[in-house]
Scaffold this active site. Structure first.
Site, mmCIF file in Angstrom:
data_model
loop_
_atom_site.group_PDB
_atom_site.id
_atom_site.type_symbol
_atom_site.label_atom_id
_atom_site.label_comp_id
_atom_site.label_asym_id
_atom_site.label_seq_id
_atom_site.Cartn_x
_atom_site.Cartn_y
_atom_site.Cartn_z
ATOM 1 C CG ASP A 144 -66.584 -25.661 -25.607
ATOM 2 O OD1 ASP A 144 -65.988 -26.645 -26.073
ATOM 3 O OD2 ASP A 144 -67.478 -25.749 -24.739
ATOM 4 C CD GLU B 276 -70.478 -27.370 -23.100
ATOM 5 O OE1 GLU B 276 -70.763 -28.584 -23.115
ATOM 6 O OE2 GLU B 276 -69.364 -26.944 -22.776
ATOM 7 C CG HIS C 36 -67.859 -30.151 -18.587
ATOM 8 N ND1 HIS C 36 -67.297 -30.751 -19.689
ATOM 9 C CD2 HIS C 36 -67.326 -30.788 -17.498
ATOM 10 C CE1 HIS C 36 -66.478 -31.715 -19.296
ATOM 11 N NE2 HIS C 36 -66.474 -31.754 -17.971
ATOM 12 C CG ASP D 199 -65.256 -25.935 -21.429
ATOM 13 O OD1 ASP D 199 -64.784 -25.828 -20.290
ATOM 14 O OD2 ASP D 199 -66.032 -26.844 -21.773
#
Length: 678
Positions: free
Chosen positions: A59, A61, A198, A203
């Site tokens: 994942d 961000e 998040h 995640d």
């Protein structure tokens, strides 16, 4: 005292014992799934179970969604091999720019958090080394994958060629009824620990747990390999990289003659059937992906093909029609190949149909769909709009339309006699099939689209409709090259003579309809002459009201003389003979077509073709359809069979390219003499 031998107690057979297993009828057991065979143009590891492949759940961000103007602020990944975690990677990344307020509120990562973190140029190489050759898995993987591919190109000057799996696409395609398809919603749905949402590592772990939950469901429904997951995912990038399942070398020896082609999916089930004028050319067209995503899904899953050479294209179309009646394929060739989109239908309202039935005479007479006395009042009862009578093929012995069953997994309607695919054997001499329902129906339902589905069910109550033919009661015209433009002309005609307006008296609506049909079939001049003679008849000379009514009718007919559209003879229902030499049997195949429908298929020895010039032979050939030939303006009952025949004949006429001869009935009408049969 002996009572004889004790009775043997019936015991359920032990399926593990081969001899006992042989005593059980083989038909009671479904055919086993064939072992996966690696595609020559795809990596061999795709044929393995995900538990046996290196998976990287990751994942990112980021500050935005575009890798060209946004930056990563956190990366995390968990590597799994043989179902066991073998490593993990996690780091913050300094974007060297201000983190937007929305991103800060969602992730909790601000500028102070990443102030001392490494920049992406130092992190990208480490992450790419960690990923290696693993399959990337993420929720919404397309966006995250774009960042990874961009960094591989920017910092290593090489394309990133790893495959990816998106849990969001898997759920959307196979489990569309899950209410919340966001990662947190799926975690809640499957009972997975959500962790700190998040943030990249939380995640990634959540994606891992959700993926195994999804895969456990897919595995129970026949999806066992990474390749099958990629096919189910079915996004454009993945389909493009997988490519077609068939290669050009597979059919180098295919004939260039007419025939019918069967395409098989990875489950060895027929997934597409098509008649063709050139078998080899049609097969060559399935080696590369098309512009249509829905058809690309089919091409990617191909594993085999079969064809049957036919003596001519007309015969191939007739065979295709019979096959399509037994199958409900995910993509209908008639719609995908745009064969039947140029028709305009003029449909009859139910209440006006009831009125015409009560009259039972005159210019317009209703067909009898059952061969017995049929009451259209039942059809018109509590119903407004066009008259619709379901195909007789869909009714049971008592005349009722049977209820359809619903698949518990996909929610798709089906019947046990008409399933969505059958296995690789294709019986050519049997119309009765017991078709096993297996994974093909489930995956075709998961990827189901109405874009290339063929439905004959009425989709509107409009009396003028354009496209392929639908069931109902009325007339058809075409095919036209610009059907939408022609539809506007028909709508103007109906506006001028509103037979569909239920505020008008039924008798006036009947007269309007009769005027339209006479005009479209070229009989307006005859009707106008008849009315002129009626007005001048001696019995009406002293009847001013009758003469005035007749004059008004003549004036309305005169309005049509300035109308800019009238169908050509080739755009009216065709009746005639299709004559094709069959070199296989040394005979002439002869199809009798009446109002666009193939009413008889017969053969004629080549040495007896002179019979076609015989009035007696020709009259005997056409006498069963005497009424239809001489009263072609009567409304037709559009059933599935009639619609298919009309489209088939028109398609053959447009694509035959010198194959056989077509002779219109009007050109041979001089040979038609019923007095010879007395």
């Amino acid at each position: 005292m002996s009572f004889g031998k004790p009775r043997r107690q019936k015991v359920a057979p032990d399926l593990r014992h081969p001899r006992q297993h042989q005593r059980i009828p083989r038909a009671l057991y479904p055919a086993p799934e064939p072992p996966p065979v690696p595609h020559p143009n795809r990596p061999s590891w795709m044929a393995r179970n995900p538990h046996q492949v290196e998976l990287v759940f990751f994942d990112l961000e980021t500050t935005g969604g575009n890798p060209h103007n946004s930056e990563v602020i956190e990366i995390a990944a968990v590597k799994v091999l043989d179902g066991v975690e073998v490593g993990r990677y996690q780091t913050l990344v300094n974007p060297r720019r201000n983190i937007p307020r929305m991103v800060r509120s969602i992730t909790g990562i601000d500028n102070d958090t990443v102030r001392d973190a490494p920049t992406i140029d130092k992190v990208a190489g480490e992450f790419l080394d960690f990923v290696g050759d693993g399959v990337l898995i993420s929720h919404g993987a397309i966006n995250d994958y774009a960042f990874v591919a961009e960094y591989s190109k920017r910092y290593r000057n090489q394309p990133f060629e790893n495959f990816y799996i998106c849990t969001h696409l898997l759920v959307s395609n196979f489990l569309p009824n899950i209410p919340n398809k966001r990662l947190g919603g799926l975690a809640e749905y499957f009972g997975v620990n959500a962790g700190k949402a998040h943030r990249a590592l939380a995640d990634a772990e959540m994606t891992r747990d959700v993926f195994w939950k999804i895969f456990s469901i897919l595995e129970k429904n026949g999806f066992h390999t990474v390749e099958e997951l990629l096919k189910l995912q079915a996004d454009n990038a993945t389909l493009s990289r997988l490519g077609s399942g068939l290669l050009a070398r597979d059919f180098e020896r295919a004939p260039t003659t007419p025939g019918i082609v069967y395409l098989f999916n990875s489950s060895r089930e027929v997934t597409y059937v098509s008649a063709t004028t050139n078998v080899k050319r049609s097969l060559a067209g399935v080696t590369e992906l098309s512009d249509e995503r829905e058809f690309n899904r089919l091409l990617v899953d191909l594993s085999d093909f079969r064809f049957e050479r036919m003596p001519h294209f007309f015969g191939a179309l007739l065979r295709e029609k019979r096959e399509l009646k037994k199958l409900h394929l995910p993509i209908d060739p008639r719609k995908y190949e745009a064969r039947a989109n140029g028709y305009v239908q003029l449909l009859l309202p139910a209440d006006l149909a009831l009125h015409l039935q009560a009259a039972n005479s005159g210019f317009l007479q209703l067909p009898n769909p059952t061969g017995e006395e049929f009451d259209w009042a039942e059809e018109a009862h509590n119903r407004k709009g066009v008259a619709y009578f379901p195909s007789m093929e869909s009714r049971d012995d008592h005349g009722f339309v049977p209820l359809k069953k619903v698949d518990a997994v996909t929610g798709l309607n089906y019947s046990s006699e008409r399933n969505y695919a059958y296995q690789n054997w294709v019986p050519m001499d049997s119309e009765e099939l017991v078709i096993p329902v297996r994974k093909a129906r489930r995956i075709s339902a998961a990827l189901k689209t109405h874009k290339f589905q063929f439905s004959r069910m009425p989709d509107t109550n409009d009396v003028v409709r354009v496209g392929h033919l639908q069931e109902g009661l009325g007339w058809y015209f075409g095919p036209f090259e610009q059907p939408k433009l022609v539809k506007r002309w028909f709508e103007d005609l109906v506006t001028l003579f509103p037979y569909h307006d239920d505020t008008l008296p039924l008798e006036e609506r009947r007269e309007n309809l009769e005027t339209i049909i006479r005009y479209l079939h070229g009989q307006l001049g005859e009707e106008k002459a008849r009315l002129e003679a009626e007005r001048r008849a001696p019995r009406n000379l002293l009847k001013p009201f009758v003469r005035k009514a007749i004059s008004q009718k003549i004036d309305r007919l005169t309005l049509l003389e300035a109308f800019s559209f009238k169908p050509l003879p080739t755009e009216l229902p065709r009746s005639g003979l299709a004559l094709i030499t069959n070199n296989d049997t040394k005979e002439m195949d002869m199809m009798v077509v009446v109002n666009g429908r193939v009413r008889r298929e017969t053969k004629l020895p080549l040495e007896q073709t002179d019979k076609l010039k015989s009035a007696r032979f020709f009259t005997r050939l056409y006498i069963p359809w005497h009424t239809e030939l001489h009263e072609p303006w009567h409304p037709l009952l559009f059933t599935e069979d009639l619609c298919s025949d009309i489209e088939l004949v028109s398609y053959w006429l447009s694509r035959r390219r010198g194959e056989g001869e077509w002779v219109d009935f009007s050109d041979l009408a001089a040979l038609y003499d019923t007095d010879l049969l007395v």
